[in-house]
Design a protein around this motif. Structure first.
Motif, PDB file in Angstrom:
ATOM      1  N   GLY A  68       0.779  -1.242  -0.052  1.00  0.00           N
ATOM      2  CA  GLY A  68       0.148   0.098  -0.129  1.00  0.00           C
ATOM      3  C   GLY A  68       1.123   1.240  -0.074  1.00  0.00           C
ATOM      4  O   GLY A  68       0.405   2.146  -0.830  1.00  0.00           O
ATOM      5  N   SER A  69       1.957   1.272   0.739  1.00  0.00           N
ATOM      6  CA  SER A  69       2.748   2.319   0.847  1.00  0.00           C
ATOM      7  C   SER A  69       3.903   2.301  -0.313  1.00  0.00           C
ATOM      8  O   SER A  69       4.125   3.638  -0.968  1.00  0.00           O
ATOM      9  CB  SER A  69       3.522   2.611   2.342  1.00  0.00           C
TER      10      SER A  69
ATOM     11  N   HIS B 139      -0.697   4.553   6.752  1.00  0.00           N
ATOM     12  CA  HIS B 139       0.668   4.491   6.250  1.00  0.00           C
ATOM     13  C   HIS B 139       1.287   6.120   6.239  1.00  0.00           C
ATOM     14  O   HIS B 139       2.627   6.408   6.893  1.00  0.00           O
ATOM     15  CB  HIS B 139       0.690   4.039   4.933  1.00  0.00           C
ATOM     16  N   GLN B 140       0.507   7.199   6.035  1.00  0.00           N
ATOM     17  CA  GLN B 140       0.828   8.592   6.018  1.00  0.00           C
ATOM     18  C   GLN B 140       0.441   9.058   7.255  1.00  0.00           C
ATOM     19  O   GLN B 140       0.979  10.400   7.374  1.00  0.00           O
ATOM     20  CB  GLN B 140       0.144   9.289   4.976  1.00  0.00           C
TER      21      GLN B 140
ATOM     22  N   ALA C 238      -6.788  13.451   5.241  1.00  0.00           N
ATOM     23  CA  ALA C 238      -7.169  12.103   4.900  1.00  0.00           C
ATOM     24  C   ALA C 238      -8.240  12.437   3.922  1.00  0.00           C
ATOM     25  O   ALA C 238      -8.300  12.031   2.779  1.00  0.00           O
ATOM     26  CB  ALA C 238      -7.391  11.224   5.694  1.00  0.00           C
ATOM     27  N   THR C 239      -9.094  13.382   4.405  1.00  0.00           N
ATOM     28  CA  THR C 239     -10.428  13.576   3.499  1.00  0.00           C
ATOM     29  C   THR C 239     -10.082  14.351   2.209  1.00  0.00           C
ATOM     30  O   THR C 239     -10.603  14.176   1.376  1.00  0.00           O
ATOM     31  CB  THR C 239     -11.405  14.250   4.515  1.00  0.00           C
TER      32      THR C 239
ATOM     33  N   ALA D 232      -5.229   2.389  -4.738  1.00  0.00           N
ATOM     34  CA  ALA D 232      -3.643   1.747  -4.827  1.00  0.00           C
ATOM     35  C   ALA D 232      -2.784   3.050  -4.921  1.00  0.00           C
ATOM     36  O   ALA D 232      -1.614   2.742  -4.521  1.00  0.00           O
ATOM     37  CB  ALA D 232      -3.757   0.808  -6.167  1.00  0.00           C
ATOM     38  N   LEU D 233      -3.208   4.110  -5.279  1.00  0.00           N
ATOM     39  CA  LEU D 233      -2.433   5.220  -5.602  1.00  0.00           C
ATOM     40  C   LEU D 233      -2.062   6.329  -4.456  1.00  0.00           C
ATOM     41  O   LEU D 233      -1.592   7.171  -4.573  1.00  0.00           O
ATOM     42  CB  LEU D 233      -2.962   6.039  -6.597  1.00  0.00           C
ATOM     43  N   ALA D 234      -3.110   6.123  -3.387  1.00  0.00           N
ATOM     44  CA  ALA D 234      -3.199   6.985  -2.286  1.00  0.00           C
ATOM     45  C   ALA D 234      -1.858   7.197  -1.740  1.00  0.00           C
ATOM     46  O   ALA D 234      -1.661   8.533  -1.189  1.00  0.00           O
ATOM     47  CB  ALA D 234      -4.197   6.435  -1.291  1.00  0.00           C
TER      48      ALA D 234
END
Length: 339
Positions: free
Chosen positions: A90-91, A121-122, A129-130, A169-171
Motif C-alpha cells: 500500500g505504501s 501509512h501516512q 485524509a479527507t 492503490a495510488l493513495a
C-alpha cells in the motif's frame, strides 16, 4: 535506468491433496523506475502467482516461496516478516485486483476505504485524509468527488469502481503498482479509458507498473517491455516491438497468431493445440514442447537456457541454438495493425 525491482530464480509451490504443484519455476524479471512491464500468458501460466508473490500475498499454507529473491530497492522481500510486509503493502508497492467488487468493502463508504491507507501509512489526520481522498477521486476522473466520497461501492458503475480501486492503490504514492487483469471485467470503451488513466497517472507520478494480462491488445497500447510466461516459467522477454514484430519463441508465435487482426473479419482464428502442462508433474524440458510443432528430442529432455537475441531481448528455446534446424516464423505470428 535504475532497477527498482529484481525477481531472481523465484520458485513458488502449493501443497495440495494431489501433491506439490510447482506454480512458478525459476522466474527472473526486473523493473526499472517509471516503466510498464507486461507479463502475458494464458490462464494457469503463473502470472498472478508471480505478482502476488512479490506482494507476499500467497497464503502459507498451502502456498510457499521455495527459493529465490524478490529484491525491492536492494532489500529481499522474500525474507520479510508479515509485519514488515504490512509496512510495504500500500505504501511502497500497491496492487489493483481483477474484480473491483471483490476488492471494495460493500459496508464501507468509498471515502473511508481511500482514507484507511492514508491514516495508517501516512499518519494523516481525518481532515487531511479527507482532502487527499477528494484529490484522488478527482485525479482518477470521478466527478462530484466531495459528495461521492460518502457513497458505497454499489452506487458506482463497474468502470467507476475500478477507478476507485486505482485511487486506493495510488493513495500513498507507491513506487510500484501491480495491475492484475485490471480491465478484464470491463467493456471495451471503459477498458480504453482505464488504460489511458493509468498511463496519465504514471506520467504524473512516475510509478513503475507491472501489468498482468492475457490480452495482447492491451499490452500493445500500455507497456514498454513484455515478459511471456508459460508453464510457470518466463519463455521470452523483450521490448513491445521485439515481442510483437520479432518474436523468437514458438509459444509467442502461437499467442500472436491467435489474436484477431485488423481487417481480417470472417477469418478463422488459429488456436494453439493441446493444453498447458500439469505442474504437479512438470516436464523436464521446455514446458511448451508437448504443444510445439517444432519440438525436438532435446526440447523434451532439457530446459533450454535463455538465449540473448539482443541487449533487451531473450528467449528460452532450443531453436535458437546454432545446431538447431532453421525454422521460419509463421506468417500469422505478427501483430499486424494492432498498434
Amino acid at each position: 535506468m535504475e532497477k527498482i525491482l529484481e525477481v531472481k530464480n523465484l520458485h513458488v509451490s502449493f501443497d495440495t491433496f494431489a501433491g506439490e504443484v510447482e506454480a512458478v519455476r525459476g522466474v527472473n524479471i526486473d523493473l526499472t523506475k517509471g516503466e510498464t512491464l507486461a507479463i502475458v500468458g494464458e490462464s494457469g501460466s503463473g502470472k498472478s502467482v508471480t505478482s502476488k508473490s512479490i506482494m507476499r500475498l500467497i497464503p502459507n499454507p498451502p502456498g510457499r516461496i521455495k527459493e529465490g529473491e524478490i529484491l525491492f530497492e536492494g532489500k529481499d522481500l522474500a525474507q520479510y516478516s508479515e509485519r514488515e510486509m504490512q509496512r510495504i503493502r500500500g505504501s511502497e508497492i500497491s496492487m489493483i485486483f481483477q474484480d473491483p467488487m471483490t476488492s471494495l468493502n460493500p459496508t464501507m463508504t468509498i471515502g473511508k476505504q481511500i482514507m484507511e491507507g492514508l491514516r495508517i501509512h501516512q499518519k494523516m489526520s481525518k481532515s487531511q485524509a479527507t482532502a487527499r481522498a477528494i484529490e484522488l477521486l478527482k485525479l482518477v476522473g470521478i466527478p462530484n468527488a466531495e459528495s461521492r466520497l460518502k457513497q458505497y461501492p454499489h452506487q458506482f458503475s463497474g468502470g467507476m469502481r475500478q477507478r476507485v480501486v486505482i485511487a486506493i492503490a495510488l493513495a500513498c504514492n507507491p513506487k510500484i503498482l501491480i495491475a492484475d487483469e485490471p480491465t478484464t471485467a470491463l467493456d471495451v470503451t471503459i477498458q480504453a479509458q482505464i488504460l489511458d488513466l493509468m498511463r496519465d497517472l504514471q506520467d504524473k507520478t512516475g510509478t513503475a507498473i507491472i501489468l498482468i494480462t492475457h490480452d495482447l491488445g492491451v499490452v500493445a497500447n500500455a507497456a514498454q517491455r513484455v515478459a511471456v510466461m508459460y508453464g510457470g516459467q518466463i519463455v521470452e522477454t523483450g521490448t513491445v516491438d521485439e515481442i510483437f514484430y520479432k518474436p523468437q519463441h514458438p509459444y509467442t508465435w502461437g499467442l500472436l497468431a491467435s489474436m484477431p487482426k485488423v481487417g481480417d473479419s470472417g477469418t478463422e482464428l488459429i488456436a494453439i493445440p493441446g493444453s498447458p502442462p500439469d505442474l504437479s508433474d512438470p516436464p523436464k524440458g521446455c514446458p511448451f514442447a508437448a504443444r510445439c510443432p517444432h519440438a525436438m528430442q532435446v526440447c523434451i529432455d532439457h530446459m533450454p537456457d535463455a538465449t540473448e537475441v539482443s541487449g533487451s531481448h531473450q528467449a528460452a528455446c532450443w531453436l535458437l541454438d546454432e545446431r538447431a534446424p532453421k525454422v521460419e516464423k509463421p506468417e500469422a505470428a505478427t501483430i499486424g495493425g494492432a498498434r
